[in-house]
Design a protein around this motif. Structure first.
Motif, PDB file in Angstrom:
ATOM      1  N   THR A 517       0.842  -1.196   0.000  1.00  0.00           N
ATOM      2  CA  THR A 517       0.000   0.000   0.000  1.00  0.00           C
ATOM      3  C   THR A 517       0.876   1.244   0.000  1.00  0.00           C
ATOM      4  O   THR A 517       1.971   1.240   0.563  1.00  0.00           O
ATOM      5  CB  THR A 517      -0.888  -0.006   1.242  1.00  0.00           C
ATOM      6  N   TYR A 528      -3.462   4.404  -0.318  1.00  0.00           N
ATOM      7  CA  TYR A 528      -3.976   4.046  -1.636  1.00  0.00           C
ATOM      8  C   TYR A 528      -3.235   2.806  -2.080  1.00  0.00           C
ATOM      9  O   TYR A 528      -2.016   2.724  -1.942  1.00  0.00           O
ATOM     10  CB  TYR A 528      -3.768   5.186  -2.628  1.00  0.00           C
ATOM     11  N   ASN A 529      -3.969   1.845  -2.579  1.00  0.00           N
ATOM     12  CA  ASN A 529      -3.327   0.621  -3.039  1.00  0.00           C
ATOM     13  C   ASN A 529      -3.746   0.335  -4.473  1.00  0.00           C
ATOM     14  O   ASN A 529      -4.841  -0.166  -4.728  1.00  0.00           O
ATOM     15  CB  ASN A 529      -3.715  -0.529  -2.116  1.00  0.00           C
ATOM     16  N   LEU A 532      -4.442  -3.482  -5.348  1.00  0.00           N
ATOM     17  CA  LEU A 532      -5.732  -4.040  -4.940  1.00  0.00           C
ATOM     18  C   LEU A 532      -6.873  -3.452  -5.756  1.00  0.00           C
ATOM     19  O   LEU A 532      -7.814  -4.158  -6.123  1.00  0.00           O
ATOM     20  CB  LEU A 532      -5.963  -3.793  -3.447  1.00  0.00           C
TER      21      LEU A 532
END
Lengths: 669, 318
Positions: A517, A528-529, A532
């Motif tokens: 992340t 914010y990732n 994913l």
């Protein structure tokens, strides 16, 4: 060791101009030269990455070339290493593209000798460690790119572009000369080492910042000094456009960062609002112009101006935080700027290559002559779509990751002690948000009109997919856009030494965060990732598609378009470049470009067609540049009669000016 | 074990938003009908519509590209992911840190971007008019949205929705002018983004007034069904967002018991219902605007959001 390798690569590139001249117009020349240029640039990129990762020490070197007794100082530090990656990667991929694209060049001997030398000069700019080497290689870079702009010298547009570019480049270099003069001070130590050690008054430091904004800003495309950019970048062959927009503007930014963050020493806080405001207004102006432009390469050039604005705004934020001693937010803003520099290199080069591919396949650059390419050039269209998504700052691609970091640093502004900056920065953030939203609109327009819909011309209908080299190069850049978007933490960790070298602080190590992340400050504040987000979207989209096809219906019938029951076969009834821009033109164009529409209706009974014309004005060009030009013209006309005097008058003039100068000198002492 | 429970809760939220979204649309339609003295369709009519569309065959324009066929699923997925990341009945879900508020705004931006591209794909004039107007509205709405995010983030010190929601639920917040301005701005943005009256009319079939509907005019069958679900999800997302930031009462936190989750769920249903009714009342009491008045309307949102942000710099307690 690393430095020696980089210098040899640069020398190889500069020397490659010689065989390029010798080979001239041989059929294999262009493939050979471009292929040979790829190798040293790839090595340069590897050198940059290894220097950033700490493999091999960073050194300085003195070469016995350049000014007599001074030599040229070169050095490799973390900042240079980062920009070596940008130049090397951008240059190498462009070289691969050019192997295919260059075959279509009608007069390759006008491009080939300048191309490798231009790249070599950019490598030297990044490595330069004294003022003379820096300025000399900067000027070589400018002049060689000028020659490349003139490659299609018979087109009047290219002539005008090259003229404006030459004037602006000369003006910019003059500002840089003055800036380095001030930096060196009275003692005149022109090595960067000596400049770094020197002390300057706040006034001198401010003057240097202003001169750098003019000198490096004009090369990068900062408003209002951007006027040459949308003329010159599109006029060059497309692979050179990709280099100029994707790489050369970054070298200009390198010059700015090197002087302002490294050589200049501390700046007062009140200098930063100028940079922030210039950056954010440049961003909005650039993208509004891009929205109105119907030439695909010009629109891309205007979008470069927008991105440069975003980067300058982030650099201004870093200056503001640095001046108040807030090292962590400064590192955040500076990392955002560097990350955006890298990202812009990738997606803007990709988009210019896509425009070049379209130009090769159709021979057209105007959006209103294109359309329907997604069915005819499927691979190019897909790769350009990746670039368009990335530049529009949409998650999960790389453009969003860097924009997100910029916004995160805007949100750190309450920590600043100065109320002026506290109010200014959110307003600038609003401008950046407006620019970001306009970018999406502008690129929906470019892609929607240029690649989607029905073909608007015969040339677009007959378009064929381009060669494999071009596609490979574009695919490489698209892969970089995706990878940097889903693993932003790894990119940030790699560039951290450059941030540390400039500010003495850096972002927290991102690789240690769970699930990769992005955590710029703390986990409770903002995360914010990209990985994913990408996985979630991919999984839920494919799961939804699978379920619908499995459980509901999979039947499909092709039929004519519905269009509310009145489909029209004429492709001119589609929305075009002008009509798509109409809503934004009415909202923002009326203010910024004095846009107005004129409808000419024939009187009743007259069968002639009605006409609808849109008038826009380029206010910066008209109000600043044309005024300066006309003033110069008036003065020149007035001075003209000095050319036709008798010799006695000339002699008396010489005597008079000599005496008055001596008088001034005498009074001065 | 804990991970499994967390995953289940996250899964419940994902299923919940997609299951509830058509009901919310049905509720708004029903209340609007009742307010105009009509009986209106049943609350579950949107489910029936979607099921009907799903079963029908797709009639695809002859020159439609692969993008046109992929976009409905992408739009649905992006909106769904965004809706699943906004806290509904509980904060601090397993994947809530995947994206903060700015990223959620950008996810919705992705969905709009691809839908606008799909509007251009067949090459009809209606698709183009819809796409260009939708992007114009977005260019005004997105900065207003981001400035709202700024002012909320300045108060709460975070853009992470779970953190914001926690902070807003704490007693130290109280009534603030800046938050009030931000709320009004966010409501205006929500109306514009969801293509509701006065910006756009979801029920219209008068061509020249359509924005969103014109853009998706060429879609049919299951593709149209996906887009309809995505639109319903977006409405639900905005109401959930307003609820969790400005009215976080009753929302459960990650360490809470099952009872707290139940309370959170009940509170969430009540908030959704209230939001839906309020939207219906607002829509019935106002007339649609001309398309070029919309920028003025959104300009108000932009100014309010900026004013809210600036007020916070004048005094942190305003």
């Amino acid at each position: 060791m690393l430095l020696d390798v980089a210098i040899s690569c640069a020398a190889f590139l500069l020397l490659l101009a010689v065989p390029a001249v010798a080979l001239g117009s041989r059929p294999f020349a262009s493939s050979l030269i471009y292929a040979l240029s790829v190798i040293p640039l790839a090595i340069v990129a590897v050198v940059g990455v290894s220097a950033l990762l700490g493999v091999g020490e960073m050194t300085t070197a003195v070469l016995p070339v350049g000014l007599p007794w001074l030599g040229s100082h070169l050095s490799l530090d973390a900042l240079s290493a980062f920009f070596l990656v940008v130049v090397g990667l951008g240059g190498a991929v462009t070289g691969v593209y050019a192997i295919g694209y260059g075959r279509h060049e009608h007069e390759p001997w006008r491009v080939l000798p300048f191309y490798p030398a231009f790249l070599g000069a950019m490598v030297i700019v990044v490595l330069a460690d004294d003022a003379s080497t820096f300025l000399l290689s900067w000027e070589v870079m400018s002049l060689l790119s000028w020659a490349l702009v003139l490659a299609h010298h018979r087109e009047s547009e290219a002539q005008k572009a090259a003229y404006v570019y030459l004037v602006m480049a000369g003006f910019g270099t003059m500002a840089l000369l003055l800036a380095f003069g001030l930096l060196a001070g009275g003692e005149g130590g022109y090595a960067f080492e000596a400049i770094r050690a020197g002390k300057r008054s706040p006034l001198a430091a401010t003057a240097i910042l202003a001169l750098m904004l003019i000198g490096a800003g004009s090369k990068a495309g900062l408003a209002p000094l951007h006027v040459w950019l949308p003329l010159a970048h599109p006029a060059a062959p497309s692979h050179v456009s990709a280099l100029m927009s994707g790489v050369m503007t970054k070298v200009a930014l390198y010059g700015f960062i090197r002087v302002v963050f490294d050589l200049l020493g501390p700046l007062e806080w009140w200098t930063s609002p100028a940079v922030i405001l210039l950056g954010s207004t440049t961003a909005v102006l650039g993208i509004v112009y891009a929205m109105m432009e119907s030439d695909i390469k010009k629109a891309l050039a205007y979008s470069t101006i927008e991105n440069i604005g975003v980067i300058f705004a982030a650099l201004g934020l870093a200056l503001a935080f640095k001046a108040s001693g807030l090292t962590a937010p400064a590192a955040l803003a500076f990392s955002a700027a560097l990350f955006h520099i890298f990202n812009h290199m990738a997606f803007k080069s990709l988009l210019f290559m896509g425009a070049g591919a379209v130009l090769n396949a159709t021979g057209r650059r105007d959006l209103d002559g294109l359309g329907g390419l997604i069915g005819r050039m499927p691979v190019t269209s897909f790769l350009v779509l990746v670039g368009v998504t990335a530049i529009s700052a949409l998650p999960p691609l790389n453009g969003f990751a860097s924009e997100w970091l910029v916004f995160q640093s805007v949100l750190k502004s309450p920590e600043l002690p100065q109320i002026g900056l506290q109010i200014l920065i959110p307003a600038a953030g609003g401008l950046l948000a407006l620019a970001a939203a306009l970018v999406a609109a502008a690129f929906v327009r470019i892609y929607g009109v240029g690649f989607l819909g029905r073909p608007r011309s015969e040339a677009a209908r007959q378009a064929k997919e381009v060669d494999r080299f071009s596609l490979t190069a574009m695919a490489l850049l698209a892969a970089i856009c995706v990878l940097a978007g889903i693993f932003p933490g790894l990119v940030l960790d790699t560039m951290a030494p450059a941030v540390h070298a400039m500010l003495g602080s850096q972002l927290p190590l991102q690789a240690e965060q769970p699930w990769l992340t992005l955590v710029p400050i703390t986990e409770s504040r903002s995360t914010y990732n990209g990985l994913l987000v990408m996985v979630f979207i991919a999984v839920s989209a494919s799961a939804a598609a699978w379920m619908v096809h499995r459980l509901a219906s999979r039947r499909l019938r092709r039929a004519p378009a519905w269009d509310c029951g009145f489909p029209n076969a004429d492709p001119a009834t589609q929305y075009g470049a002008g009509s798509f821009a109409q809503p934004v033109r009415r909202v923002l164009g009326t203010i910024l470009m004095r846009a107005h529409e004129e409808v000419k209706m024939p009187p009743p009974g007259d069968p002639s067609p009605a006409r609808h014309t849109v008038h826009t004005r380029d206010l910066i060009w008209e109000e600043i540049y044309l005024r300066i030009a006309s003033t110069v013209n008036v003065i020149a006309t007035r001075m003209n009669h000095l050319q036709f005097l008798t010799i006695r008058r000339y002699l008396s003039l010489v005597l008079f000016s000599l005496v008055s100068l001596l008088l001034v000198l005498a009074l001065w002492n | 074990m804990e991970l499994i429970v967390n995953l289940i809760v996250q899964g419940i939220q994902m299923a919940l938003v997609v299951a509830l979204a058509p009901l919310l649309v049905g509720l708004v339609r029903k209340v609007k009908a009742r307010l105009t003295r009509r009986r209106g369709a049943s609350l579950v009519q949107p489910y029936r519509d979607i099921a009907r569309l799903m079963r029908k065959e797709v009639v695809l324009a002859e020159n439609a590209s692969w993008l046109f066929r992929v976009v409905p699923y992408m739009v649905f997925a992006a909106t769904w992911v965004a809706a699943a990341l906004v806290p509904t009945f509980a904060t601090g879900l397993q994947f809530s840190w995947t994206a903060d508020l700015i990223a959620i705004v950008a996810l919705l931006g992705s969905a709009r971007f691809f839908l606008a591209l799909a509007g251009m794909d067949v090459g009809t004039s209606f698709g183009g008019i819809g796409s260009s107007r939708e992007m114009m509205i977005a260019t005004m709405a997105e900065p207003a949205m981001l400035l709202t995010v700024f002012s909320v983030a300045l108060v709460a010190g975070s853009t992470q929705l779970s953190t914001v929601s926690h902070f807003m639920a704490s007693p130290e917040v109280g009534l603030r002018v800046s938050l009030g301005l931000a709320l009004v701005a966010l409501i205006i943005v929500a109306i514009a983004e969801n293509a509701r009256i006065p910006v756009d009319n979801p029920a219209t079939h008068l061509e020249l007034t359509m924005v969103h509907e014109a853009m998706v005019l060429e879609y049919s069958g299951r593709h149209l069904a996906m887009i309809e679900i995505a639109a319903a999800l977006k409405l639900l997302l905005y109401i959930s967002l307003i609820a969790c930031v400005f009215f976080p009462w009753g929302i459960a936190t990650e360490s809470d018991s099952l009872g707290a989750y139940a309370v959170g769920a009940l509170a969430y249903f009540a908030k959704l219902g209230a939001g839906g009714v309020a939207l219906a009342v607002f829509e019935t009491s106002i007339a649609k605007m001309r398309v070029f008045r919309v920028p003025d309307f959104l300009g108000v949102a932009l100014m309010l959001a900026l004013l809210g942000t600036l007020l916070l710099f004048v005094s942190r307690s305003l």
